[in-house]
Write an enzyme that holds these catalytic residues in place. Structure first.
Site, PDB file in Angstrom:
ATOM      1  N   HIS A   1      15.904  34.870   1.291  1.00  0.00           N
ATOM      2  CA  HIS A   1      16.343  33.527   1.676  1.00  0.00           C
ATOM      3  C   HIS A   1      15.215  32.548   1.380  1.00  0.00           C
ATOM      4  O   HIS A   1      14.072  32.780   1.764  1.00  0.00           O
ATOM      5  CB  HIS A   1      16.697  33.448   3.166  1.00  0.00           C
ATOM      6  CG  HIS A   1      17.114  32.057   3.562  1.00  0.00           C
ATOM      7  ND1 HIS A   1      18.409  31.602   3.384  1.00  0.00           N
ATOM      8  CD2 HIS A   1      16.410  31.017   4.049  1.00  0.00           C
ATOM      9  CE1 HIS A   1      18.469  30.341   3.772  1.00  0.00           C
ATOM     10  NE2 HIS A   1      17.278  29.964   4.188  1.00  0.00           N
TER      11      HIS A   1
ATOM     12  N   ARG B   1      23.505  19.205  13.609  1.00  0.00           N
ATOM     13  CA  ARG B   1      22.088  18.886  13.410  1.00  0.00           C
ATOM     14  C   ARG B   1      21.905  17.885  12.273  1.00  0.00           C
ATOM     15  O   ARG B   1      21.057  17.017  12.317  1.00  0.00           O
ATOM     16  CB  ARG B   1      21.307  20.164  13.094  1.00  0.00           C
ATOM     17  CG  ARG B   1      21.059  21.052  14.297  1.00  0.00           C
ATOM     18  CD  ARG B   1      20.660  22.441  13.882  1.00  0.00           C
ATOM     19  NE  ARG B   1      19.523  22.436  12.984  1.00  0.00           N
ATOM     20  CZ  ARG B   1      19.315  23.325  12.003  1.00  0.00           C
ATOM     21  NH1 ARG B   1      20.186  24.289  11.793  1.00  0.00           N
ATOM     22  NH2 ARG B   1      18.255  23.250  11.251  1.00  0.00           N
TER      23      ARG B   1
ATOM     24  N   SER C   1      19.208  29.511  12.988  1.00  0.00           N
ATOM     25  CA  SER C   1      20.279  29.267  12.020  1.00  0.00           C
ATOM     26  C   SER C   1      20.189  30.237  10.849  1.00  0.00           C
ATOM     27  O   SER C   1      21.152  30.945  10.511  1.00  0.00           O
ATOM     28  CB  SER C   1      20.196  27.825  11.502  1.00  0.00           C
ATOM     29  OG  SER C   1      21.077  27.623  10.424  1.00  0.00           O
TER      30      SER C   1
ATOM     31  N   LYS D   1      22.538  34.193  10.486  1.00  0.00           N
ATOM     32  CA  LYS D   1      23.401  34.517   9.337  1.00  0.00           C
ATOM     33  C   LYS D   1      22.890  35.762   8.611  1.00  0.00           C
ATOM     34  O   LYS D   1      23.663  36.629   8.227  1.00  0.00           O
ATOM     35  CB  LYS D   1      23.462  33.332   8.370  1.00  0.00           C
ATOM     36  CG  LYS D   1      24.306  32.171   8.876  1.00  0.00           C
ATOM     37  CD  LYS D   1      24.708  31.224   7.767  1.00  0.00           C
ATOM     38  CE  LYS D   1      23.536  30.458   7.200  1.00  0.00           C
ATOM     39  NZ  LYS D   1      23.123  29.300   7.970  1.00  0.00           N
TER      40      LYS D   1
END
Length: 434
Positions: free
Chosen positions: A91, A177, A192, A196
């Site tokens: 990520h 947000r 967040s 995921k």
């Protein structure tokens, strides 16, 4: 006859006050809050107040863990144990010219590690991986869970949209947000991303946490804090996790946009491409393969001998794309040249990202389409010597009216120093955490 609704365990106002007054929320309170918000009992206005209180006062390590676990519990969890091979994912916190996912997925998959790369779309100046790949004729982002599993089993890698079933609480909270000025809160970013990624079910996760002008968090200290928080959250959940802190003061590679970033990614898979893209792709691939139990994999060899390219072509085809089809090209271009001889000493990532966005490569609202051929191609990078009249960069757009606003964004974003000016390149990977 009316029946009274179930009695709620807590009152949102009490929880908001606790956080407003720098107090700590209990595990039970956080579990209730996330569940009540997901099912609509706690409204957006109350959650907005809570996110601002968290933004201003922070959360303890335990609260962040509880928030992450509550968001995971709001939806489904995927399980790749049936694949019979290790899984690894990456990520990135996002940047300008950051197309690393595209060459990285097939490179890691070439070594027998499955890569379930659930990706997103761009918003603002950072490009979305799915938007880039949709430049390829026929390629589709939305796969069912069954299709995703089949592709991981058969091809070893997939880049696709995350289903709405993963951490739905995060989907609601993320949108909130964005419109309440609380995007940069580290507890909210960390929970967040990690809710995921943990729900996705990967066995290993490498985080590319950016800092600098084109990054989400400009300050390296903040980026370091985010990286440490996320690595701890991953490990707590049983995911082998590490992070690289990487410099995003200068755009990555020479292409900023969608179709042109796909072209550049294919160059890397063909054994070429810009040195910085190759360096970061190799560094992240090594991290992923080490965490997945393949520490001896020769990643450079797989780029040179075509294994990674073969995997790329197979995965593009599996998602309906034609790897040989020509990519879209813009109708109009505008090239900016050097006004004097010298050394290019500055090329700020953020203004170049904004300029590409204004050319049509990005979107201002979630529902906006992107123009796949729009973007910027750089012809020089900081440290390069340039001559007067030499092209510095080319803007591409489908409507020439977009060039003026893009050029306004680039005012003062690059600088040429006199010939012979010494220039020291800063390292692309600043440090490893984990």
């Amino acid at each position: 006859m009316s029946t009274a609704g179930a009695v709620e365990a807590f009152d949102a106002v009490d929880l908001i006050r606790t956080k407003r007054d720098k107090g700590e929320l209990t595990t039970a309170e956080i579990d209730w809050l996330v569940d009540a918000y997901t099912r609509g009992y706690v409204g957006d206005e109350q959650m907005s107040a809570m996110t601002m209180a968290i933004f201003l006062n922070g959360m303890t390590r335990r609260e962040i863990k509880d928030l992450t676990l509550a968001m995971i519990a709001s939806g489904e969890r995927m399980d790749f144990s049936g694949l019979g091979k290790p899984t690894a994912d990456k990520h990135s916190t996002g940047g300008v010219g950051d197309k690393i996912t595209l060459p990285l997925m097939p490179l890691v998959a070439a070594f027998g590690v499955a890569v379930p790369q659930l990706s997103g779309r761009g918003l603002g100046h950072t490009g979305g991986t799915l938007d880039k790949l949709e430049s390829i004729p026929g390629w589709r982002a939305n796969l069912s869970n069954e299709e995703m599993f089949a592709q991981l089993r058969d091809e070893g890698g997939v880049i696709c949209a995350a289903g709405s079933g993963l951490a739905p609480a995060d989907g609601k909270l993320y949108a909130l947000r964005d419109i309440t000025g609380t995007v940069e809160a580290i507890p909210l970013i960390a929970s967040s991303i990690m809710s995921k990624k943990i729900a996705e079910g990967t066995g290993a996760l490498v985080l590319d946490v950016k800092f600098g002008s084109g990054a989400f968090l400009k300050d390296i200290e903040k980026s370091r804090e985010l990286a440490r928080t996320m690595v701890e959250l991953g490990r707590d959940a049983g995911v082998a996790t590490s992070a690289l802190l990487t410099d995003m003061n200068v755009p990555l590679g020479l292409a900023i946009g969608n179709a042109n970033e796909v072209r550049e990614s294919v160059e890397v898979l063909a054994g070429g491409g810009p040195a910085d893209i190759v360096e970061l792709t190799v560094a992240l691939a090594r991290e992923m393969l080490t965490l997945a139990g393949r520490p001896d994999a020769d990643v450079e060899a797989a780029l040179k001998d075509g294994r990674a390219m073969d995997k790329w072509r197979a995965t593009v085809r599996a998602q309906g794309g034609d790897p040989d089809a020509p990519l879209p090209v813009a109708h109009e271009t505008h090239t900016v040249v050097a006004e004097s001889d010298g050394v290019l000493v500055e090329q700020q990532a953020l203004p170049f990202g904004i300029a590409a966005w204004r050319l049509g490569a990005g979107r201002a609202r979630k529902q906006d389409p992107v123009q796949h051929a729009a973007g910027i191609d750089l012809h020089a990078k900081p440290g390069d010597e340039v001559r007067a009249g030499q092209p510095l960069f080319t803007l591409s757009a489908d409507e020439p009216a977009r060039f003026e606003r893009a050029m306004e964004a680039l005012d003062g974003a690059y600088r040429i120093a006199p010939p012979g000016t010494p220039f020291e390149r800063t390292p692309l990977v600043a440090e490893r955490i984990g």
